[in-house]
Each structure stands twice: as C-alpha cells, then as structure tokens.
Design a protein around this motif. Structure first.
Motif, PDB file in Angstrom:
ATOM      1  N   SER A  64      -5.153  -0.872  -6.101  1.00 51.98           N
ATOM      2  CA  SER A  64      -5.460  -0.641  -7.523  1.00 51.98           C
ATOM      3  C   SER A  64      -4.571   0.466  -8.120  1.00 51.98           C
ATOM      4  O   SER A  64      -4.413   0.543  -9.334  1.00 51.98           O
ATOM      5  CB  SER A  64      -6.929  -0.258  -7.695  1.00 51.98           C
ATOM      6  N   TYR A  65      -3.976   1.296  -7.256  1.00 56.27           N
ATOM      7  CA  TYR A  65      -3.050   2.335  -7.745  1.00 56.27           C
ATOM      8  C   TYR A  65      -1.917   1.700  -8.562  1.00 56.27           C
ATOM      9  O   TYR A  65      -1.414   2.289  -9.515  1.00 56.27           O
ATOM     10  CB  TYR A  65      -2.473   3.119  -6.552  1.00 56.27           C
ATOM     11  N   ASP A 116      -4.667   2.567  -2.191  1.00 53.19           N
ATOM     12  CA  ASP A 116      -5.452   1.397  -2.561  1.00 53.19           C
ATOM     13  C   ASP A 116      -4.592   0.580  -3.532  1.00 53.19           C
ATOM     14  O   ASP A 116      -3.961   1.157  -4.418  1.00 53.19           O
ATOM     15  CB  ASP A 116      -6.742   1.857  -3.263  1.00 53.19           C
ATOM     16  N   HIS A 173       0.817  -1.229   0.000  1.00 49.45           N
ATOM     17  CA  HIS A 173       0.000   0.000   0.000  1.00 49.45           C
ATOM     18  C   HIS A 173       0.845   1.271   0.000  1.00 49.45           C
ATOM     19  O   HIS A 173       0.329   2.347   0.280  1.00 49.45           O
ATOM     20  CB  HIS A 173      -0.900   0.050   1.256  1.00 49.45           C
TER      21      HIS A 173
END
Ligand code: ASP
Length: 356
Positions: free
Chosen positions: A179-180, A177, A139
């Motif tokens: 997904s970054y 997140d 993260h």
C-alpha cells in the motif's frame, strides 16, 4: 682578514647557487602544476520522457518538478564535489526521486493490469563493468539500493520477483507494505487505460490505444542518473515502475544491462527512459557506448543517431541521459519532453522539461 674575506666569498657563492636552484626548481615545477588540472566531474539525471507538453502543465506543477530535480541532482553533485564515488552519487540521487510520488519509480510507481506495483532497477560501474539489477519487486522502497546490493553482495547480475525479495530480506532490507506504493494519480491512469481498452474492443476501433497522448504519457516517468567522479570513474543507474497496465510480470529495459543502463570508463555512462520493449531490442544504452568505442564518434553524435534515427526506425520513443569520460553530457530524446537536469564541476545547473 684574508680568511674572513675568503669565508665571505664562499658564503656568497653558496647562497647564490641555492637561490638559483630554487628558481630553477620553481620554473621546473610550474608547468608540472599545469599538468594536473582540477579534477573534472559531472552528473546528469532524467525523470522520464513522454508526452510532456507545456499546455498540459500548470506553472506550480512545473515548479514542483523543477525543485525536485534540483534537490536530486544537488544530492549527487555534493557527493562528487566532496570526492565521493560516481556510484554513490548515482544511487543517492535516484533515492531522492524514488521517494517522491512525482516520478514513476519507488513511491510513485505505476500500476500493473492486476493493480499491483512491480518495480525494476539496475546499476553499472564503469570501472569494473560490474552490474546489478532487480526486476518485478513489490515490497522494496528503493529498488536501486537492492540492485547495488545484488552487484556488491551476490554472484549474480539480475534477480527477479520473490527470489530478489528473499535476497533483500537476507541483506536486511525493510519490506514495505504494498500500500506504500498506492498513489491516486497512478491508480486513475490505470483505470483510464483499462476503460479506453475496453471501449476500443467494444467498438472495434481502428485507432490504436497506444496513440492516445494521455496513455502514451502514462507509460513513462522512469528515473535515471549517470555520473563521472573525480577519479575518472563512470556509473549509471535506472529505477522504474515500468509501464502502466503491464501484464504477465512484464520486465522492461530498466533492469536490462545494455538496454536501460550501461557504463564503461572507456566511453560513457547511460540511463534510458521510454518504451522499454524498443530499448531492449535496440540495446540502446550499450549501442551508444559501442558507437563511441568502435566508430570513434562523440557521445552527442552517438546519442543523436541512436535516439533520433535507430530507435524511431524500430518504432520506439523515449530518451537517454549520458556523460562521457571527459564530462561531456548528452540529454537526447525524441518525445515531446523529458524531465532532466545536469550539473558540471563548476556547479552550473541546467534543468529542462520540454523540447526547447
Ligand atoms: N523504460 C520504462 C519501461 O519500459 C518506462 C519508462 O521509461 O518510463 O519499463
């Protein structure tokens, strides 16, 4: 009249003595000025080594890589020019590459077998031999900053996984997140490797999938930086997503001090890129420093022996960038190419991609 004449003589004698003293002061000072040369400094970076061939690269993509390498190295060079520390130059330069999807670090990190992104990074300060590193974080936008926080604000050198992220939260790091870290290109690389693995298992192929140039290339792309500041301090740092399709929380060489990163003011600062398992077994970054220290060889001689002989003898490939305490630079690799750039105190910039 006589008094006036005597006064004039005394004045003349005093004046000429003062002048002589000034002259002797100047002539004594001049060589001293030469004893303090302009402070030397320099910086060198890599954006990963691998099967990087001109025939597989369009002119426009080549240009995009070169511009990003230039932006990154100029960030660090400006810091050094303005009297900043080698460590600041290293971390800020690496931030530029971590924030770009071009490299396998931060934003552009490769995917694990489980289709996640696990990032590794480390820094080392050549003045104190202090170091910090993180492994398997999922993260953290800029793992190199967390490695620096481990060095500065914890009693430890290497933190991993969830513990490293708890520490990051305590230090006020933003949690991204996952997904970054998604990029289509890296995701497709993983799918291609998985497909190839499956085909080879199905057909009991004798050719190792590790020999496929596409797959070999997709392993690499780590970023790293080594710098010498005006105070003669060295620092190095490395940041990576590791190797595509890695499993079981595999940790590479990038967060291992002595393998992926090493810095010692007595010798040099080194950052590695390549097949991490071999860099760990060869303790590549430290080996280069140790050869300079114990054998008295130059940085370039040490780098050549380690990268062109010792590493391939183990079966590994990749490269390093390094700078020594006098500002000499080495960018040695045994792969087809390595994204790289260097800048010296005069501001001369060299950028390279292929073996040329
Ligand atoms: N050295 C990295 C690793 O093995 C990969 C790379 O340099 O791209 O994790």
């Amino acid at each position: 009249m006589r008094k006036i004449l005597t006064l004039l003589i005394v004045f003349f004698v005093l004046f000429s003595c003062k002048n002589e003293k000034n002259e002797s002061e100047i002539s004594e000072k001049s060589p001293q000025i030469e004893q303090y040369p302009t402070p030397n400094f320099g910086i060198v970076i890599h954006g990963g080594a691998g099967t990087i061939l001109k025939k597989n690269m369009s002119d426009s993509l080549e240009n995009v890589y070169k511009l990003k390498l230039e932006e990154a190295i100029k960030t660090g060079h400006d810091i050094l020019k303005n009297g900043g520390t080698a460590m600041e130059a290293v971390t800020k330069t690496i931030n530029v590459m971590e924030n770009s999807s071009l490299f396998n670090a931060g934003k552009g990190a490769v995917f694990t077998h489980e289709e996640t992104n696990e990032l590794d990074a480390s820094v080392m300060d050549g003045a104190t031999l202090n170091a910090g590193a993180v492994a398997g974080v999922t993260h953290i936008k800029n793992p190199i900053d967390l490695a620096l926080a481990v060095m500065n604000n914890s009693p430890h050198v290497l933190l991993s996984g969830q513990g490293a992220e708890r520490f990051a939260k305590e230090q006020g790091f933003e949690m991204m997140d996952p997904s970054y870290f998604y990029t289509e290109k890296r995701f497709q690389s993983l799918q291609r490797i998985k497909e190839k693995e499956k085909t080879e298992l199905d057909h009991d192929s004798k050719v190792s999938f590790a020999e496929d140039p596409f797959i070999k290339d997709s392993k690499f792309g780590t970023v790293g930086c080594a710098a010498l500041d005006k105070n003669g301090n060295l620092a190095a740092g490395t940041s990576t997503g590791g190797m595509t399709n890695k499993r079981w929380n595999r940790i590479g060489d990038a967060p291992i001090i002595g393998a992926g990163t090493y810095a010692n003011n007595a010798t040099c600062a080194v950052s590695s890129t390549g097949w991490g398992e071999y860099f760990i077994r060869g303790m590549v970054a430290h080996d280069i420093s140790a050869m300079m220290e114990y054998k008295g060889v130059t940085l370039q001689e040490a780098a050549e022996e380690v990268i062109q002989e010792k590493l391939p003898n183990l079966g590994g490939d990749g490269g390093i960038v390094a700078i020594d305490k006098d500002g000499n630079v080495s960018m040695e690799f045994n792969t087809a190419g390595m994204y790289r750039a260097t800048m010296n105190a005069e501001g001369d910039l060299k950028i390279g991609i292929y073996n040329e």
